[in-house]
Enzyme design. Structure first.
Site, PDB file in Angstrom:
ATOM      1  N   ASP A 186       0.828  -1.215   0.000  1.00 46.04           N
ATOM      2  CA  ASP A 186       0.000   0.000   0.000  1.00 46.04           C
ATOM      3  C   ASP A 186       0.865   1.269   0.000  1.00 46.04           C
ATOM      4  O   ASP A 186       1.973   1.257   0.534  1.00 46.04           O
ATOM      5  CB  ASP A 186      -0.899  -0.027   1.248  1.00 46.04           C
ATOM      6  CG  ASP A 186      -2.086   0.894   1.110  1.00 46.04           C
ATOM      7  OD1 ASP A 186      -2.272   1.486   0.030  1.00 46.04           O
ATOM      8  OD2 ASP A 186      -2.833   1.042   2.091  1.00 46.04           O
TER       9      ASP A 186
ATOM     10  N   ASN B 252     -10.695  -2.678  -6.083  1.00 52.87           N
ATOM     11  CA  ASN B 252      -9.891  -1.782  -6.936  1.00 52.87           C
ATOM     12  C   ASN B 252     -10.509  -1.545  -8.317  1.00 52.87           C
ATOM     13  O   ASN B 252     -10.158  -0.589  -9.009  1.00 52.87           O
ATOM     14  CB  ASN B 252      -8.461  -2.325  -7.119  1.00 52.87           C
ATOM     15  CG  ASN B 252      -7.588  -2.170  -5.897  1.00 52.87           C
ATOM     16  OD1 ASN B 252      -6.661  -2.930  -5.669  1.00 52.87           O
ATOM     17  ND2 ASN B 252      -7.867  -1.171  -5.074  1.00 52.87           N
TER      18      ASN B 252
HETATM   19  C1  FPP Z   1      -1.948   0.209  -3.325  1.00 47.14           C
HETATM   20  O1  FPP Z   1      -1.451   1.519  -3.360  1.00 47.14           O
HETATM   21  C2  FPP Z   1      -1.419  -0.545  -4.450  1.00 47.14           C
HETATM   22  C3  FPP Z   1      -2.173  -1.105  -5.449  1.00 47.14           C
HETATM   23  C4  FPP Z   1      -3.638  -1.013  -5.502  1.00 47.14           C
HETATM   24  C5  FPP Z   1      -1.558  -1.803  -6.559  1.00 47.14           C
HETATM   25  C6  FPP Z   1      -0.351  -2.609  -6.224  1.00 47.14           C
HETATM   26  C7  FPP Z   1       0.435  -2.731  -7.451  1.00 47.14           C
HETATM   27  C8  FPP Z   1       1.780  -2.699  -7.528  1.00 47.14           C
HETATM   28  C9  FPP Z   1       2.666  -2.687  -6.364  1.00 47.14           C
HETATM   29  C10 FPP Z   1       2.450  -2.668  -8.831  1.00 47.14           C
HETATM   30  C11 FPP Z   1       2.070  -3.764  -9.768  1.00 47.14           C
HETATM   31  C12 FPP Z   1       2.302  -5.096  -9.214  1.00 47.14           C
HETATM   32  C13 FPP Z   1       2.532  -6.166  -9.974  1.00 47.14           C
HETATM   33  C14 FPP Z   1       2.614  -7.475  -9.302  1.00 47.14           C
HETATM   34  C15 FPP Z   1       2.708  -6.071 -11.418  1.00 47.14           C
HETATM   35  P1  FPP Z   1      -2.502   2.695  -3.522  1.00 47.14           P
HETATM   36  O2  FPP Z   1      -2.616   3.022  -4.961  1.00 47.14           O
HETATM   37  O3  FPP Z   1      -3.790   2.321  -2.859  1.00 47.14           O
HETATM   38  O4  FPP Z   1      -1.777   3.841  -2.732  1.00 47.14           O
HETATM   39  P2  FPP Z   1      -2.479   4.985  -1.884  1.00 47.14           P
HETATM   40  O5  FPP Z   1      -3.238   4.324  -0.765  1.00 47.14           O
HETATM   41  O6  FPP Z   1      -1.321   5.789  -1.397  1.00 47.14           O
HETATM   42  O7  FPP Z   1      -3.368   5.741  -2.821  1.00 47.14           O
END
Ligand code: FPP
Length: 269
Positions: A45, A93
């Site tokens: 996250d 998501n």
């Molecule tokens: C949460 O951060 C992260 C995600 C919803 C996506 C996770 C994806 C990756 C780490 C990259 C791709 C992974 C692979 C395996 C190809 P957020 O966007 O919710 O962050 P925030 O809470 O700060 O908005």
């Protein structure tokens, strides 16, 4: 201090790369090789906040998040974690802006194409859990390809949770079992934890030992609710793109210093 001594000091003592390396060796030395978590799950996250803090688009946060995925995967191989599960995309998501969902799906496809070499180099088998049919067909195809190509690898199983939601998984499990009861294949008295386990997406994985969530949030967010029953939970303020090997080793050490009683008393252990 002479100029030579000062240069030596700056280059070898205060060189950030050497400082990080020394810290890594110090942490690694302390890790007990006999009590490594068998199944480590991570809620990655903070990509969005990482990007925002740097005045970048959210997509840059996700892109840099893939670098952390690589570093942490390699660190897990290094310390012999047999099962690593990453929460890459939840059922919730899908509700993000269309452009972000598209970017994440494209990033998934490009990462799979790029990282197949790394998976093979480290003898890692790729696995995926979730409602995979909901993914764009390109992502499904790439996933199927990499899963097929790495199916005989044995060092570690890397599971990507994609379009994954624990409640959806449990609902699907109940439907499948109910259908078997209806058809007379199972009688209700024979429904036990093992049978339920065998109907979950995670049927081939052991229970989670350690769950790490980055970015300061302290929630489970519909991730592996059944499988986390006795997991140790570890929360850190570090944002996912900044998460390094050293952070992981600190989490493992913290886990190894906990007493896992599984409902028993300390004396019984
Ligand atoms: C949460 O951060 C992260 C995600 C919803 C996506 C996770 C994806 C990756 C780490 C990259 C791709 C992974 C692979 C395996 C190809 P957020 O966007 O919710 O962050 P925030 O809470 O700060 O908005």
């Amino acid at each position: 201090m002479s100029l030579r001594a000062l240069l030596f000091h700056l280059l070898l003592v205060e060189n950030p790369v050497i400082v990080i390396f020394k810290e890594m060796s110090r942490l690694l030395e302390q890790i007990n090789k006999d009590t490594i978590p068998q199944h480590l799950a991570i809620i990655m996250d903070g990509n969005g906040r990482w990007a925002k803090a740097k005045g970048m688009f959210r997509s840059m946060g996700h892109e840099n998040g893939t670098k952390a995925v690589r570093e942490i995967t390699e660190a897990c191989v290094e310390i012999n974690v047999p099962y690593l599960t990453l929460y890459a995309f939840s059922t919730e998501n899908w509700n993000r802006p269309k452009i972000e969902v598209e970017l994440l799906m494209r990033l998934l496809v490009s990462s799979l194409k790029k990282e197949i070499k790394l998976l093979d180099k480290h003898n890692i088998k790729l696995n995926a859990i979730g409602n995979l049919d909901a993914l764009p067909s390109k992502a499904q195809k790439e996933l199927r390809d990499v899963i097929e190509k790495t199916k005989n690898n044995t060092k570690m199983t890397l599971t990507l949770a994609l379009s994954y939601g624990s409640r959806e998984e449990i609902t699907k499990t109940i439907q499948e079992i109910s259908l078997k009861v209806k058809k007379g294949l199972i009688s209700p008295e024979n429904i036990d934890e093992k049978l339920i386990n065998n109907h979950l997406y995670t049927q081939d994985l052991p229970d989670v030992d350690l769950l790490i969530r980055t970015s300061g949030e302290q929630r489970i967010s519909n991730f592996l609710l059944w499988q986390l029953a006795y997991a140790e939970l570890y929360f850190t303020d570090v944002l996912w793109p900044d998460y390094t090997k050293n952070h992981l080793f600190e989490a493992i050490l913290n886990y190894q210093n906990r007493e896992r009683r599984f409902g028993k008393t300390s004396e019984q252990l």
